[in-house]
Design a protein around this motif. Structure first.
Motif, PDB file in Angstrom:
ATOM      1  N   VAL A   1       0.853  -1.148  -0.076  1.00  0.00           N
ATOM      2  CA  VAL A   1      -0.042   0.042   0.130  1.00  0.00           C
ATOM      3  C   VAL A   1       0.934   1.337   0.254  1.00  0.00           C
ATOM      4  CG1 VAL A   1      -0.018   0.396   2.546  1.00  0.00           C
ATOM      5  CG2 VAL A   1      -2.099   0.973   1.162  1.00  0.00           C
ATOM      6  N   LEU A   2       2.376   1.069   0.375  1.00  0.00           N
ATOM      7  CA  LEU A   2       2.985   2.344   0.377  1.00  0.00           C
ATOM      8  C   LEU A   2       3.261   2.885  -0.757  1.00  0.00           C
ATOM      9  CD1 LEU A   2       5.592   1.226   3.193  1.00  0.00           C
ATOM     10  CD2 LEU A   2       3.408   2.625   3.301  1.00  0.00           C
ATOM     11  N   GLU A   3       3.180   2.023  -1.850  1.00  0.00           N
ATOM     12  CA  GLU A   3       3.221   2.321  -3.345  1.00  0.00           C
ATOM     13  C   GLU A   3       1.978   3.051  -3.992  1.00  0.00           C
ATOM     14  OE1 GLU A   3       6.138   1.851  -4.697  1.00  0.00           O
ATOM     15  OE2 GLU A   3       7.175   0.874  -2.918  1.00  0.00           O
ATOM     16  N   TRP A   4       1.008   3.104  -3.239  1.00  0.00           N
ATOM     17  CA  TRP A   4      -0.227   3.357  -3.789  1.00  0.00           C
ATOM     18  C   TRP A   4      -0.711   4.743  -3.335  1.00  0.00           C
ATOM     19  CZ3 TRP A   4      -2.545  -1.959  -2.418  1.00  0.00           C
ATOM     20  CH2 TRP A   4      -2.105  -3.077  -3.182  1.00  0.00           C
ATOM     21  N   LEU A   5       0.057   5.371  -2.031  1.00  0.00           N
ATOM     22  CA  LEU A   5      -0.509   6.508  -1.403  1.00  0.00           C
ATOM     23  C   LEU A   5      -0.289   7.785  -2.223  1.00  0.00           C
ATOM     24  CD1 LEU A   5       0.947   5.691   2.165  1.00  0.00           C
ATOM     25  CD2 LEU A   5      -1.332   5.432   1.256  1.00  0.00           C
ATOM     26  N   VAL A   6       0.449   7.830  -3.033  1.00  0.00           N
ATOM     27  CA  VAL A   6       0.664   8.841  -3.857  1.00  0.00           C
ATOM     28  C   VAL A   6       0.863   8.442  -5.317  1.00  0.00           C
ATOM     29  CG1 VAL A   6       1.578  10.576  -2.073  1.00  0.00           C
ATOM     30  CG2 VAL A   6       3.103   9.088  -3.358  1.00  0.00           C
ATOM     31  N   PRO A   7       0.477   9.468  -6.464  1.00  0.00           N
ATOM     32  CA  PRO A   7       0.983   9.237  -7.775  1.00  0.00           C
ATOM     33  C   PRO A   7       2.298   8.648  -8.056  1.00  0.00           C
ATOM     34  CG  PRO A   7      -0.334  11.445  -7.715  1.00  0.00           C
ATOM     35  CD  PRO A   7       0.064  10.803  -6.018  1.00  0.00           C
ATOM     36  N   ARG A   8       2.390   7.845  -8.897  1.00  0.00           N
ATOM     37  CA  ARG A   8       3.682   6.930  -9.386  1.00  0.00           C
ATOM     38  C   ARG A   8       4.693   8.377  -9.622  1.00  0.00           C
ATOM     39  NH1 ARG A   8       5.065   2.378  -9.810  1.00  0.00           N
ATOM     40  NH2 ARG A   8       2.850   1.530  -9.873  1.00  0.00           N
TER      41      ARG A   8
ATOM     42  N   PRO B   1       8.510  10.024   4.920  1.00  0.00           N
ATOM     43  CA  PRO B   1       8.561   8.709   4.548  1.00  0.00           C
ATOM     44  C   PRO B   1       7.993   7.610   5.443  1.00  0.00           C
ATOM     45  CG  PRO B   1      10.881   9.854   4.142  1.00  0.00           C
ATOM     46  CD  PRO B   1      10.046  10.588   5.094  1.00  0.00           C
ATOM     47  N   LEU B   2       7.110   6.691   4.846  1.00  0.00           N
ATOM     48  CA  LEU B   2       6.712   5.689   5.796  1.00  0.00           C
ATOM     49  C   LEU B   2       7.432   4.474   5.626  1.00  0.00           C
ATOM     50  CD1 LEU B   2       3.022   6.078   4.918  1.00  0.00           C
ATOM     51  CD2 LEU B   2       3.979   6.170   7.322  1.00  0.00           C
ATOM     52  N   SER B   3       7.712   3.803   6.792  1.00  0.00           N
ATOM     53  CA  SER B   3       8.542   2.752   6.873  1.00  0.00           C
ATOM     54  C   SER B   3       7.985   1.383   6.607  1.00  0.00           C
ATOM     55  CB  SER B   3       9.431   2.428   8.212  1.00  0.00           C
ATOM     56  OG  SER B   3       9.890   1.118   8.377  1.00  0.00           O
ATOM     57  N   ARG B   4       8.046   0.433   5.882  1.00  0.00           N
ATOM     58  CA  ARG B   4       7.441  -0.674   5.901  1.00  0.00           C
ATOM     59  C   ARG B   4       7.329  -1.529   7.000  1.00  0.00           C
ATOM     60  NH1 ARG B   4       6.801  -2.295   0.295  1.00  0.00           N
ATOM     61  NH2 ARG B   4       7.861  -0.671  -1.040  1.00  0.00           N
TER      62      ARG B   4
ATOM     63  N   PHE C   1      -7.421  -4.893  -4.495  1.00  0.00           N
ATOM     64  CA  PHE C   1      -8.408  -6.048  -4.757  1.00  0.00           C
ATOM     65  C   PHE C   1      -7.459  -6.924  -6.039  1.00  0.00           C
ATOM     66  CE2 PHE C   1     -11.575  -8.606  -7.027  1.00  0.00           C
ATOM     67  CZ  PHE C   1     -12.633  -8.701  -5.967  1.00  0.00           C
ATOM     68  N   LYS C   2      -6.878  -6.192  -6.965  1.00  0.00           N
ATOM     69  CA  LYS C   2      -5.858  -6.764  -7.935  1.00  0.00           C
ATOM     70  C   LYS C   2      -4.680  -7.596  -7.138  1.00  0.00           C
ATOM     71  CE  LYS C   2      -6.578  -3.887 -12.066  1.00  0.00           C
ATOM     72  NZ  LYS C   2      -5.661  -2.791 -12.686  1.00  0.00           N
ATOM     73  N   HIS C   3      -4.122  -7.047  -6.135  1.00  0.00           N
ATOM     74  CA  HIS C   3      -2.931  -7.401  -5.265  1.00  0.00           C
ATOM     75  C   HIS C   3      -3.532  -8.805  -4.883  1.00  0.00           C
ATOM     76  CE1 HIS C   3       0.501  -7.127  -2.926  1.00  0.00           C
ATOM     77  NE2 HIS C   3      -0.158  -7.811  -1.938  1.00  0.00           N
ATOM     78  N   VAL C   4      -4.576  -8.879  -4.173  1.00  0.00           N
ATOM     79  CA  VAL C   4      -4.994 -10.205  -3.499  1.00  0.00           C
ATOM     80  C   VAL C   4      -5.654 -11.406  -4.385  1.00  0.00           C
ATOM     81  CG1 VAL C   4      -6.615 -11.132  -1.791  1.00  0.00           C
ATOM     82  CG2 VAL C   4      -5.686  -9.042  -1.281  1.00  0.00           C
TER      83      VAL C   4
ATOM     84  N   PRO D   1      -0.094  -9.711  -7.079  1.00  0.00           N
ATOM     85  CA  PRO D   1       0.536  -8.518  -7.129  1.00  0.00           C
ATOM     86  C   PRO D   1       1.076  -7.718  -8.048  1.00  0.00           C
ATOM     87  CG  PRO D   1       0.947  -9.816  -5.161  1.00  0.00           C
ATOM     88  CD  PRO D   1       0.075 -10.759  -6.269  1.00  0.00           C
ATOM     89  N   SER D   2       1.617  -8.659  -9.192  1.00  0.00           N
ATOM     90  CA  SER D   2       2.188  -8.172 -10.257  1.00  0.00           C
ATOM     91  C   SER D   2       0.997  -7.416 -11.322  1.00  0.00           C
ATOM     92  CB  SER D   2       2.879  -9.288 -11.125  1.00  0.00           C
ATOM     93  OG  SER D   2       1.930 -10.235 -11.358  1.00  0.00           O
ATOM     94  N   SER D   3      -0.238  -7.804 -10.903  1.00  0.00           N
ATOM     95  CA  SER D   3      -1.224  -7.489 -12.013  1.00  0.00           C
ATOM     96  C   SER D   3      -1.873  -5.900 -11.775  1.00  0.00           C
ATOM     97  CB  SER D   3      -2.516  -8.347 -11.908  1.00  0.00           C
ATOM     98  OG  SER D   3      -3.140  -7.981 -10.897  1.00  0.00           O
ATOM     99  N   VAL D   4      -1.203  -5.374 -10.698  1.00  0.00           N
ATOM    100  CA  VAL D   4      -1.819  -4.022 -10.123  1.00  0.00           C
ATOM    101  C   VAL D   4      -1.415  -2.971 -11.069  1.00  0.00           C
ATOM    102  CG1 VAL D   4      -1.472  -2.076  -8.367  1.00  0.00           C
ATOM    103  CG2 VAL D   4      -1.564  -4.340  -7.622  1.00  0.00           C
TER     104      VAL D   4
END
Length: 330
Positions: free
Chosen positions: A109-116, A123-126, A200-203, A207-210
């Motif tokens: 989810v850290l990759e989805w919080l802001v636009p690519r 920063p947020l740590s994993r 939803f795609k991730h689960v 994960p590669s389909s996101v």
């Protein structure tokens, strides 16, 4: 009846998928034993005579036995301890799937919080959970209950300090498309956010389909279980998982005993809306939207009928005849 207690047991695997797509939070041994007893009671009383919570429980029970070939016969012929054992295996699968999904989503989810291409600041740590939730501006804005203004300093501080307690049925902004809540059009964008689609795609499709075109890969859970459309249970499940990973702290889990995030109340409130007969039109549109987004090649994902097509004209005529017949009767 001997059943292997391994993660590869068919009942464990089925419990993983059933929990994700139909009903995530239930005591499976109790569900099965109560369901069998209720079948006898239903010989004398219709299901409509039972309270709403019992009707839902029985619907879940029937969906479960109908989704696993031979399960009903097995349950009816087994001893009580064997029925409980079957329930334990199903529950092991459902619980394991919840834990696995929370674990992988909290990093993804850290990759989805802001636009690519943009950075999360600060920063947020994993691995560090304490700086999520209302303790971070980005996750705080996404978790802010619809109708409250996160940009208001007093509101922000009240949420951070816990002075404003947030219940599970106070839905957060991240559920809405564009993270915008319209108080005049309450269904606008609800349960259509980008983060929910990514989750939803991730689960379900891997994960590669996101970041790719919607497609259920051969390694994805949807493909493995023949899933070709989005279910109400799966949408409520993903919404709750997303809710948890935003607010996640050391004691937050997606379970019936979670009193920190009120995840059970959150999950039930979403499912209650999706199963409300009075909201069937909006829910139907929503589920069609989801199936088209995730399973565009599925037969369940039908394109809208062209206005001037022969099929459209046939349906228009049938509707007109129906209306004429109804007016004649009245």
């Amino acid at each position: 009846m001997a059943l292997r207690r391994t993660s590869s047991n068919p009942l464990v695997l089925h419990g993983r998928h059933f929990g994700r797509t139909v009903f995530a939070l239930c005591n499976y041994p109790a569900l099965l034993t109560a369901g069998i007893l209720r079948l006898e009671e239903l010989q004398d009383s219709p299901i409509e005579d039972f309270p709403a919570d019992v009707r839902r429980e029985h619907r879940v029970f029937m969906e479960l036995v109908d989704s696993y070939p031979g399960l009903m016969d097995r349950l009816m012929s087994d001893k009580e301890e064997d029925v409980i054992h079957v329930g334990e295996l199903l529950g092991k699968g459902a619980s394991g799937a919840r834990g696995d999904d929370t674990k992988t989503l909290k990093s993804a989810v850290l990759e989805w919080l802001v636009p690519r291409g943009q950075a999360v600041i600060p920063p947020l740590s994993r691995n560090i959970k304490s700086n999520r939730g209302f303790n971070h501006d980005i996750t705080g804005a996404l978790l802010c209950p619809a109708g409250l203004d996160w940009s208001n300093a007093e509101t922000k501080q009240s949420l951070k300090s816990g002075e404003t307690a947030v219940r599970g049925d106070q839905w957060p902004m991240f559920l809405y498309a564009g993270y915008v809540y319209d108080s005049e059009d309450l269904w606008k964008g609800l349960l259509r956010s980008e983060i929910l689609v990514f989750g939803f795609k991730h689960v379900f499709t891997s994960p590669s389909s996101v970041d790719k075109e919607p497609k259920a890969t051969r390694s994805g859970n949807a493909y493995l279980h023949g899933m070709k459309s989005t279910t109400k249970g799966s949408l409520a499940y993903i919404a709750t998982q997303a809710y948890l990973v935003f607010v996640l702290n050391s004691s937050s889990v997606f379970s019936r005993t979670d009193t920190v995030t009120d995840s059970e109340n959150f999950y039930h409130s979403i499912l209650d809306l999706l199963e409300d007969p009075d909201e069937s039109e909006e829910v139907g549109d929503l589920m069609t939207w989801w199936t088209r987004r995730i399973f565009p090649n599925s037969s369940s994902s039908q394109c809208s009928i062209s206005k001037n097509s022969a099929l459209a004209k046939i349906r228009e005529k049938r509707a007109a005849l129906r209306e004429q017949a109804a007016s004649t009767v009245n």
